[in-house]
Design a protein around this motif. Structure first.
Motif, PDB file in Angstrom:
ATOM      1  N   ARG A 144      41.710  46.590  43.233  1.00  0.00           N
ATOM      2  CA  ARG A 144      41.058  45.370  42.776  1.00  0.00           C
ATOM      3  C   ARG A 144      40.076  45.678  41.647  1.00  0.00           C
ATOM      4  NH1 ARG A 144      38.513  41.893  47.319  1.00  0.00           N
ATOM      5  NH2 ARG A 144      40.572  40.921  47.378  1.00  0.00           N
ATOM      6  N   GLN A 145      39.274  46.719  41.796  1.00  0.00           N
ATOM      7  CA  GLN A 145      38.312  47.072  40.762  1.00  0.00           C
ATOM      8  C   GLN A 145      39.008  47.450  39.467  1.00  0.00           C
ATOM      9  OE1 GLN A 145      35.018  46.588  40.915  1.00  0.00           O
ATOM     10  NE2 GLN A 145      35.494  45.683  42.912  1.00  0.00           N
ATOM     11  N   LEU A 191      44.098  37.584  36.037  1.00  0.00           N
ATOM     12  CA  LEU A 191      44.252  39.011  36.321  1.00  0.00           C
ATOM     13  C   LEU A 191      45.089  39.262  37.577  1.00  0.00           C
ATOM     14  CD1 LEU A 191      40.649  40.266  35.539  1.00  0.00           C
ATOM     15  CD2 LEU A 191      42.738  40.792  34.260  1.00  0.00           C
ATOM     16  N   ARG A 192      45.433  38.210  38.291  1.00  0.00           N
ATOM     17  CA  ARG A 192      46.222  38.398  39.515  1.00  0.00           C
ATOM     18  C   ARG A 192      47.577  39.069  39.239  1.00  0.00           C
ATOM     19  NH1 ARG A 192      47.561  34.470  44.584  1.00  0.00           N
ATOM     20  NH2 ARG A 192      49.803  34.847  44.657  1.00  0.00           N
ATOM     21  N   PRO A 193      48.327  38.705  38.196  1.00  0.00           N
ATOM     22  CA  PRO A 193      49.585  39.432  37.935  1.00  0.00           C
ATOM     23  C   PRO A 193      49.363  40.926  37.712  1.00  0.00           C
ATOM     24  CG  PRO A 193      49.535  37.381  36.704  1.00  0.00           C
ATOM     25  CD  PRO A 193      48.176  37.569  37.285  1.00  0.00           C
ATOM     26  N   ARG A 194      48.246  41.282  37.084  1.00  0.00           N
ATOM     27  CA  ARG A 194      47.943  42.704  36.882  1.00  0.00           C
ATOM     28  C   ARG A 194      47.682  43.382  38.226  1.00  0.00           C
ATOM     29  NH1 ARG A 194      42.777  45.169  33.487  1.00  0.00           N
ATOM     30  NH2 ARG A 194      43.387  47.370  33.678  1.00  0.00           N
ATOM     31  N   LEU A 244      49.710  46.503  40.020  1.00  0.00           N
ATOM     32  CA  LEU A 244      49.056  47.725  40.478  1.00  0.00           C
ATOM     33  C   LEU A 244      49.358  48.003  41.951  1.00  0.00           C
ATOM     34  CD1 LEU A 244      45.577  47.402  38.699  1.00  0.00           C
ATOM     35  CD2 LEU A 244      47.463  48.962  38.116  1.00  0.00           C
ATOM     36  N   ILE A 245      49.450  46.962  42.762  1.00  0.00           N
ATOM     37  CA  ILE A 245      49.811  47.149  44.175  1.00  0.00           C
ATOM     38  C   ILE A 245      51.235  47.694  44.288  1.00  0.00           C
ATOM     39  CG2 ILE A 245      50.400  45.901  46.285  1.00  0.00           C
ATOM     40  CD1 ILE A 245      47.950  44.225  45.935  1.00  0.00           C
ATOM     41  N   PRO A 254      42.953  35.369  46.136  1.00  0.00           N
ATOM     42  CA  PRO A 254      43.164  33.913  46.163  1.00  0.00           C
ATOM     43  C   PRO A 254      42.849  33.290  44.801  1.00  0.00           C
ATOM     44  CG  PRO A 254      41.073  34.466  47.165  1.00  0.00           C
ATOM     45  CD  PRO A 254      41.750  35.775  46.869  1.00  0.00           C
ATOM     46  N   GLU A 255      43.396  32.131  44.619  1.00  0.00           N
ATOM     47  CA  GLU A 255      43.050  31.360  43.416  1.00  0.00           C
ATOM     48  C   GLU A 255      41.622  30.837  43.581  1.00  0.00           C
ATOM     49  OE1 GLU A 255      44.052  26.991  41.576  1.00  0.00           O
ATOM     50  OE2 GLU A 255      45.717  28.153  42.419  1.00  0.00           O
TER      51      GLU A 255
END
Length: 804
Positions: free
Chosen positions: A399-400, A412-415, A419-420, A466-467
């Motif tokens: 997350r960081q 930034l959620r797609p990024r 990464l996950i 979450p959004e």
């Protein structure tokens, strides 16, 4: 050039003239609506006739029917959508140089004929009403001129310096079919004009300008000329820059800025098709502004907004005490909101372990774990026959890393998702099983596709990232402990406590009463968070693609927005404008400047204000934010120097407070004297409830006395914390009395003003003396100051602040 909402002569004759003029405009408006109804019936007949043609059944008849339905429907929709507040202006014109008429039935000459004015007397040769659409009567004479037509140009372009044929310009305020009021600007106040054998009357400030212009004193004539010249320079200033206008109370800053908007829009309609935004500090001033500058036609070209309604879906209804307002308005909030937005991701609830997925290559959880809740502190999958797990520390690191980007948090959620997937793939070791890069890429693609199509993985991602919504983040800041952690090195503990308590009026989703400062915070959070990506919507079909028989009839209303006007849709969608007007700019906080600045990234600007009237406690901080919003555009500065609202007697008293608030600042010169000195009154002695009762009784008594002295409105200005009390005290006196908090009085004026306890107003904030200066400069005729014990009045009732 200014238009105000006050009558300037305290006699019943002036009020009867106003009523007579309103009745005359009502008669004309009634005639216009009758003609509009006739045109609507004609369009409906064409629709019915076209439907009957479809019964013939031949391809040619169907095509002709479809075309007629479409054209008649467009006309009918346009008539219906422009039906409300249809008429907004009028110009009375001198005889022109020639007798040629244009297609709209109006004479085309711009300049008056020689001999049209003789010995400062003239006859009105033509009257044109301006509205949203052109309307001709049955004899093809103009009832209304379309605002875009050449004949309407003088309504926007004429000024007292270059009046052309215009003698009087009238703004007509209406709602639906009822005329509410009229306000006049005289382009030639020095002449006596007649219409149908009677002298042309002037309502509002037009009456004042007429009296000044016809005064026998050469000094008065010179003052009128200076008003006209300095205001005209502002209106016609080049547009490709920032026009900054300063001026004290009563100099007509607001009206000049609005006339400039009309002038620019008409001069270059194509350039300003991107829209003009007018920003006012309060809803009360918006209501006044709407009366001065009517909406200029279709397509949402002029949007008038209060600061508290600039963000769609938000409306300011609450009030922040000065200490809280200083926190929320400070530029420090940028850093705090960025921290809060990122930290809010950690607030997603952690549940029990996820469930086992059905048989397949990938699965969440263990066989033993069957709880349905989504857990966000651990991610487990089964891939290639092995268990793969990311623990809380690894998820936190991912997350960081994702938040290290500069994009808005929701974007930034797609990024983070990528990464996950990278971490899970790396942990699986599958990439080491293949030596061929193509096989590695194919296996990875299958891994990603299988995992991301699992509902359980999507549920984890939704819970873990979450959004976020602006309201949700703002509500989270009401938790004092969390806020204290986020605000470290930004706010001190007392400020944290004040801010958290203020936001405590919101529920968990962020809904509840908002202040004008909260709205600016929501706008900032919207920029920090960003709107999440949505699937692309299918393209809306072109209406012309549906001209095929019955389908045209059944889908016409849907294609026109389901009854919702295009102007309203455009205004809701637009967040960037071609020209921005900021009224009372000295009051904007740094955060509000950021909010307004986003709406004018590519705009030209007109910024009007008066530093002496500023209610913001840190002008330097606001100036830095203002410079950032305006950018590097060239600036032209103008100063308005003539106060024609306040009589000299009132201006002199207000000047004593100005000298305390801003030593060395010059107040504008008042153009008239009435001989009526401001009145001072005292509240009877008393403490506690007895003192409050005495204040209530004295306030109502003084307001009632002023009602008997003037024919127009009475404004009663009190400290902000007394607003609701004052409204209750004054309710029995009717709607000619308006109770105002000190911060609500900005930009408004009344025939008479009652200022209650100057010391309370001066002490309520660090900018209190400037706020009091504003309160004392609202009256066009009479001013009363009501003092209580806190004001330390002398024997004559004069409070300490206003004594020599």
């Amino acid at each position: 050039m200014a238009a105000h909402n006050a009558t300037h002569a305290p006699d019943h004759a002036s009020e009867s003239v106003r009523a007579r003029e309103i009745d005359a405009e009502q008669t004309h408006l009634d005639r216009v609506y009758r003609r509009l109804e006739e045109k609507i019936h004609e369009a409906e007949f064409l629709m019915d006739d076209a439907a009957k043609r479809g019964q013939v059944g031949t391809p040619g008849a169907l095509a002709e029917r479809d075309a007629q339905v479409f054209q008649a429907g467009v006309h009918l929709h346009r008539l219906n959508s422009e039906y409300e507040d249809f008429l907004f202006g009028r110009i009375d014109l001198l005889l022109g140089k020639d007798g040629k008429k244009g297609p709209d039935g109006a004479y085309t000459s711009v300049e008056p004929a020689e001999g049209a004015i003789v010995d400062n007397r003239a006859r009105i040769a033509e009257t044109l009403h301006i509205g949203r659409l052109g309307v001709l009567d049955a004899d093809y004479s103009p009832l209304v001129i379309d605002w875009r037509a050449p004949a309407a140009a003088p309504f926007y372009r004429a000024t007292p310096v270059a009046p052309g044929r215009v003698v009087r310009r009238r703004v007509i305020r209406s709602k639906g079919r009822k005329v509410l009021g009229v306000e006049d600007d005289l382009m030639r106040p020095e002449i006596t004009a007649t219409l149908d054998g009677e002298e042309l009357p002037a309502i509002g400030d037009g009456a004042l300008m007429a009296a000044l212009g016809r005064a026998r004193s050469h000094t008065m004539r010179d003052i009128v000329a200076s008003i006209q010249a300095e205001q005209d320079m502002v209106i016609r200033a080049p547009a490709a820059s920032v026009t900054e206008v300063e001026g004290g109370p009563g100099t007509g800053k607001t009206a000049v800025a609005l006339h400039r908007a009309a002038y620019l829009l008409y001069q270059d309609r194509r350039r300003y098709a991107g829209g003009i935004l007018i920003v006012s500090p309060t809803p009360l001033l918006v209501a006044y502004t709407e009366g001065v500058l009517p909406s200029l036609g279709e397509e949402g070209q002029v949007a008038i907004r209060a600061l508290g309604s600039l963000v769609d879906g938000a409306e300011a209804t609450a009030y922040d005490p000065p200490a809280v307002a200083r926190i929320k308005g400070s530029s420090r909030m940028q850093k705090l909101l960025r921290k809060a937005a990122r930290a809010a991701l950690d607030l997603s609830p952690a549940g029990a372990a996820p469930t086992q997925c059905p048989a397949g290559q990938l699965a969440f959880g263990d066989d033993e774990e069957t709880a349905p809740a989504v857990r966000t502190d651990r991610l487990r999958v089964v891939a290639f026959g092995s268990r793969i797990e990311l623990d809380a520390d690894e998820l936190r690191a991912i997350r960081q890393s994702a938040l290290g980007g500069t994009a808005p948090v929701n974007l930034l959620r797609p990024r983070a998702r990528r990464l996950i997937l990278d971490a899970l793939w790396s942990r699986s070791g599958a990439g080491r099983r293949y030596t061929d890069p193509e096989l590695v890429a194919e296996a990875r693609a299958g891994f990603d596709e299988d995992l991301t199509t699992e509902t359980s993985f999507q549920e984890f991602l939704d819970a873990w990232w979450p959004e976020l919504t602006p309201r949700g983040v703002l509500a989270a800041m009401a938790d004092e402990k969390l806020l204290g952690r986020w605000a470290r090195r930004v706010l001190n503990p007392r400020e944290v406590r004040q801010l958290a308590r203020s936001l405590g009026r919101l529920d968990a989703s962020g809904h509840g009463p908002l202040s004008v400062h909260d709205v600016a915070l929501l706008d900032e959070l919207q920029q920090i968070l960003g709107a999440p990506m949505r699937p692309a919507r299918p393209r809306e079909a072109d209406p012309l693609e549906h001209l095929t028989g019955l389908e045209e009839l059944t889908t016409y209303a849907d294609r026109n927005g389901g009854g919702r006007g295009r102007r309203e849709r455009l205004e809701e969608e637009r967040t960037d404008y071609a020209h921005v007007i900021v009224d009372e700019a000295q009051d904007l906080t740094p955060m509000q400047w950021r909010m307004v600045g986003r709406r004018g990234r590519h705009a030209t600007w007109t910024v009007v204000g008066d530093p002496a009237q500023s209610s913001w406690s840190d002008p330097d901080e606001a100036a830095a934010a203002r410079d950032e919003a305006l950018g590097t555009r060239p600036r032209r500065r103008f100063t308005l120097t003539v106060n024609y609202r306040n009589p000299a007697e009132i201006a002199e008293l207000a000047g004593k407070v100005l000298a305390l608030a801003m030593p060395g600042m010059q107040s504008p010169k008042a153009v008239r004297s009435t001989g009526l000195r401001p009145r001072f009154a005292l509240v009877g002695d008393g403490a506690g409830s007895a003192g409050e009762s005495a204040l209530a009784a004295a306030t109502a008594a003084e307001a009632e006395r002023l009602l008997g002295e003037v024919d127009g409105t009475v404004g009663v200005v009190v400290a902000m914390h007394r607003r609701e009390q004052a409204r209750r005290w004054l309710a029995p006196l009717g709607d000619r009395v308006v109770a105002l908090g000190s911060l609500e009085a900005k930009g408004l004026e009344y025939d008479a003003t009652l200022v209650v306890s100057p010391a309370e107003i001066a002490d309520e904030s660090p900018a209190g003396l400037r706020v009091l200066y504003v309160a004392l400069t609202r009256a066009t005729q009479q001013l009363t100051v009501l003092s209580a014990g806190r004001d330390q009045p002398d024997a004559a009732g004069v409070p300490d602040l206003l004594r020599d």
